[in-house]
Design a protein around this motif. Structure first.
Motif, mmCIF file in Angstrom:
data_model
loop_
_atom_site.group_PDB
_atom_site.id
_atom_site.type_symbol
_atom_site.label_atom_id
_atom_site.label_comp_id
_atom_site.label_asym_id
_atom_site.label_seq_id
_atom_site.Cartn_x
_atom_site.Cartn_y
_atom_site.Cartn_z
ATOM 1 N N ALA A 1 0.812 -1.222 0.000
ATOM 2 C CA ALA A 1 0.000 0.000 0.000
ATOM 3 C C ALA A 1 0.841 1.266 0.000
ATOM 4 C CB ALA A 1 -0.931 -0.008 1.207
ATOM 5 N N ARG A 2 2.057 1.209 0.525
ATOM 6 C CA ARG A 2 2.955 2.362 0.585
ATOM 7 C C ARG A 2 2.269 3.540 1.303
ATOM 8 N NH1 ARG A 2 2.662 1.439 -4.693
ATOM 9 N NH2 ARG A 2 2.311 3.623 -5.264
ATOM 10 N N PHE A 3 1.862 3.283 2.524
ATOM 11 C CA PHE A 3 1.182 4.317 3.301
ATOM 12 C C PHE A 3 2.140 5.463 3.622
ATOM 13 C CE2 PHE A 3 -1.286 0.492 4.779
ATOM 14 C CZ PHE A 3 -2.456 0.830 4.123
ATOM 15 N N ALA A 4 1.674 6.687 3.387
ATOM 16 C CA ALA A 4 2.468 7.854 3.778
ATOM 17 C C ALA A 4 2.544 7.961 5.299
ATOM 18 C CB ALA A 4 1.858 9.120 3.189
ATOM 19 N N ALA A 5 1.509 7.502 5.961
ATOM 20 C CA ALA A 5 1.485 7.474 7.422
ATOM 21 C C ALA A 5 0.407 6.491 7.842
ATOM 22 C CB ALA A 5 1.202 8.854 8.007
ATOM 23 N N HIS B 1 8.340 -0.868 10.805
ATOM 24 C CA HIS B 1 8.161 -1.126 9.373
ATOM 25 C C HIS B 1 7.479 0.060 8.686
ATOM 26 C CE1 HIS B 1 7.607 -3.369 5.703
ATOM 27 N NE2 HIS B 1 6.286 -3.362 5.805
ATOM 28 N N LEU B 2 6.427 0.576 9.308
ATOM 29 C CA LEU B 2 5.697 1.697 8.731
ATOM 30 C C LEU B 2 6.541 2.971 8.712
ATOM 31 C CD1 LEU B 2 2.265 1.027 10.459
ATOM 32 C CD2 LEU B 2 2.710 0.880 8.000
ATOM 33 N N GLN B 3 7.384 3.156 9.734
ATOM 34 C CA GLN B 3 8.256 4.321 9.763
ATOM 35 C C GLN B 3 9.224 4.312 8.584
ATOM 36 O OE1 GLN B 3 8.387 6.970 12.596
ATOM 37 N NE2 GLN B 3 6.382 6.168 12.092
ATOM 38 N N LYS B 4 9.746 3.154 8.254
ATOM 39 C CA LYS B 4 10.664 3.047 7.115
ATOM 40 C C LYS B 4 9.947 3.400 5.804
ATOM 41 C CE LYS B 4 13.580 -0.513 9.255
ATOM 42 N NZ LYS B 4 13.999 -1.937 9.212
ATOM 43 N N VAL C 1 6.883 26.180 -0.628
ATOM 44 C CA VAL C 1 8.065 25.753 0.114
ATOM 45 C C VAL C 1 8.821 24.688 -0.686
ATOM 46 C CG1 VAL C 1 8.903 24.688 2.246
ATOM 47 C CG2 VAL C 1 6.913 26.210 2.312
ATOM 48 N N GLU C 2 10.110 24.915 -0.862
ATOM 49 C CA GLU C 2 10.963 23.902 -1.490
ATOM 50 C C GLU C 2 11.475 22.961 -0.395
ATOM 51 O OE1 GLU C 2 15.189 23.429 -3.904
ATOM 52 O OE2 GLU C 2 14.254 25.406 -3.733
ATOM 53 N N ILE C 3 11.223 21.675 -0.550
ATOM 54 C CA ILE C 3 11.580 20.699 0.475
ATOM 55 C C ILE C 3 13.072 20.388 0.402
ATOM 56 C CG2 ILE C 3 11.101 18.412 1.419
ATOM 57 C CD1 ILE C 3 8.764 20.484 1.504
ATOM 58 N N THR C 4 13.739 20.501 1.545
ATOM 59 C CA THR C 4 15.186 20.266 1.607
ATOM 60 C C THR C 4 15.558 19.065 2.472
ATOM 61 O OG1 THR C 4 15.351 21.827 3.470
ATOM 62 C CG2 THR C 4 15.698 22.707 1.238
ATOM 63 N N GLU C 5 14.693 18.695 3.414
ATOM 64 C CA GLU C 5 14.959 17.565 4.300
ATOM 65 C C GLU C 5 13.662 16.801 4.545
ATOM 66 O OE1 GLU C 5 17.279 18.422 7.890
ATOM 67 O OE2 GLU C 5 17.503 20.472 7.130
ATOM 68 N N ALA C 6 13.819 15.545 4.984
ATOM 69 C CA ALA C 6 12.637 14.730 5.257
ATOM 70 C C ALA C 6 12.887 13.799 6.428
ATOM 71 C CB ALA C 6 12.247 13.928 4.026
ATOM 72 N N SER C 7 11.847 13.578 7.216
ATOM 73 C CA SER C 7 11.856 12.540 8.243
ATOM 74 C C SER C 7 10.612 11.692 8.014
ATOM 75 C CB SER C 7 11.838 13.142 9.648
ATOM 76 O OG SER C 7 10.535 13.574 9.977
ATOM 77 N N ALA C 8 10.413 10.697 8.849
ATOM 78 C CA ALA C 8 9.225 9.853 8.693
ATOM 79 C C ALA C 8 7.949 10.616 9.018
ATOM 80 C CB ALA C 8 9.349 8.628 9.585
ATOM 81 N N HIS C 9 8.061 11.685 9.802
ATOM 82 C CA HIS C 9 6.865 12.375 10.287
ATOM 83 C C HIS C 9 6.622 13.737 9.657
ATOM 84 C CE1 HIS C 9 6.462 9.361 13.437
ATOM 85 N NE2 HIS C 9 7.753 9.511 13.688
ATOM 86 N N TYR C 10 7.633 14.348 9.057
ATOM 87 C CA TYR C 10 7.445 15.702 8.543
ATOM 88 C C TYR C 10 8.502 16.015 7.490
ATOM 89 C CZ TYR C 10 11.131 16.543 12.017
ATOM 90 O OH TYR C 10 12.287 16.474 12.750
#
Length: 371
Positions: A135-139, A175-178, A236-245
């Protein structure tokens, strides 16, 4: 001033079934999309069993409907779904996601999952893990099953051991965080239009960050930009990413009527913030700080209060606002006095705020009425 609306219902997509129109929800989405000033439309939570292709078409063809779908899965095991009395199976769930992504490739899909439902085996749990991968859930919002009195599941004999539930929950969460991290990392280098939230929480305040939601409802943090207001859009131009934001740099502000409304509300709160009301039988009994504030009020041209009825108690007076706390005064004299005081306040260009005294408050006590 609202520019974003969310259609809310436990099974929101069954709207219309009760009056015989099974396409009513898709029609509602299209109609809402035509309302002038509404720029973002979301809905939650749809039921997979009632999710129809006309809704998918309305999502894709209505620009104001955001590319986001939150649809509860609960379990990836068909056997457990049957035990839960859920009227869909994993194949149907995945089929909906495929059709949504066929017309909205960038749609963010989120879900709810329960771990440890009675009778859940390791194979059942693995089916949930496998479906999450597909499913590739975003969250995903994950929950440990717990007995709820009065429910059929609560009296099932095959309750899963709490330690096993905890271990499975941890595995699924990791698993979902990854998966979420992988999806968010793909956003680096792209530009998202973010609707600015009010800055809340010490963490954002200390860092000076501004927070908002992207079109697909992902949380985005970015550095302050001059002139931005809650309710405005910022590219906003995205420069970094985490699992939550996501984290990014602001490129441009797009003012909105929502920003206008937030700004007006902010100014109003600043003017009327923390109106402190002090009850006392006469000015001589006002606490020292309140008496000083009262004097400043009078010096600034405040209303003369010599005609207050005996049955009324003093109320105070911050930033040019004066109020009356009514305890035992009859309706007639009180109403007459309020009318007289308001006329005098109007002549003196000094606003009057009339407040009813809450029952149970004693003289010489203070209460913060709020913002």
């Amino acid at each position: 001033g609202a520019i974003e609306v969310t259609l809310l219902g436990q099974n929101v997509n069954t709207y219309g079934v009760e009056f015989g129109d099974r396409e009513a929800f898709s029609k509602l989405l299209r109609a809402a999309g035509k309302i002038e000033g509404i720029e973002r439309i979301r809905f939650t939570s749809p039921h997979p069993a009632a999710f129809t292709d006309d809704v998918i078409a309305a999502m894709a063809e209505t620009p104001a409907v955001m590319p986001q779908l939150h649809m509860p899965l609960q379990s990836g095991s068909d056997r457990i779904l049957k035990e839960m009395r859920r009227s869909y199976r994993s194949t149907k769930f995945l089929g909906i996601l495929e059709r949504v992504r066929a017309v909205m490739p960038d749609a963010a899909i989120t879900t709810d999952i329960i771990v440890g439902f009675p009778g859940e085996s390791e194979a059942d749990f693995q089916a949930t893990m496998d479906l999450a991968t597909k499913a590739r859930f975003a969250a995903a919002y994950t929950y440990k099953y717990s007995i709820r009195p009065g429910t059929p599941a609560g009296v099932m004999p095959n309750q899963v051991d709490e330690a096993i539930v905890g271990e499975r929950y941890t595995r699924l969460h990791e698993h979902l965080q990854k998966i979420s991290l992988t999806i968010n990392q793909r956003a680096v280098g792209t530009t998202h239009r973010v609707m600015v939230n009010e800055i809340e929480g010490r963490r954002d305040g200390d860092r000076g960050r501004i927070t908002g939601r992207s079109e697909d409802f992902r949380l985005v943090h970015f550095e302050p930009i001059e002139g931005v207001r809650a309710g405005d859009f910022v590219d906003v131009e995205i420069t970094e990413a985490s699992a939550h934001y996501l984290i990014g740099k602001p490129l441009a502000i797009i003012p909105t009527r929502g920003g206008d409304a937030f700004e007006a509300a902010r100014l109003l709160r600043e003017r009327f913030f923390d109106v402190r009301v002090v009850f006392a039988s006469d000015p001589g009994k006002l606490p020292k700080d309140a008496a000083a504030a009262y004097q400043r009020f009078r010096e600034a041209g405040g209303v003369t209060l010599s005609a207050i009825p005996e049955d009324c108690h003093w109320s105070l007076i911050i930033d040019g606002i004066f109020g009356i706390g009514l305890t035992r005064a009859p309706a007639g004299p009180y109403a007459e006095w309020i009318a007289t005081a308001n006329r005098q306040a109007s002549r003196d260009n000094c606003p009057l705020l009339a407040l009813d005294c809450p029952s149970g408050l004693n003289a010489d006590s203070g209460q913060t009425l709020g913002k």
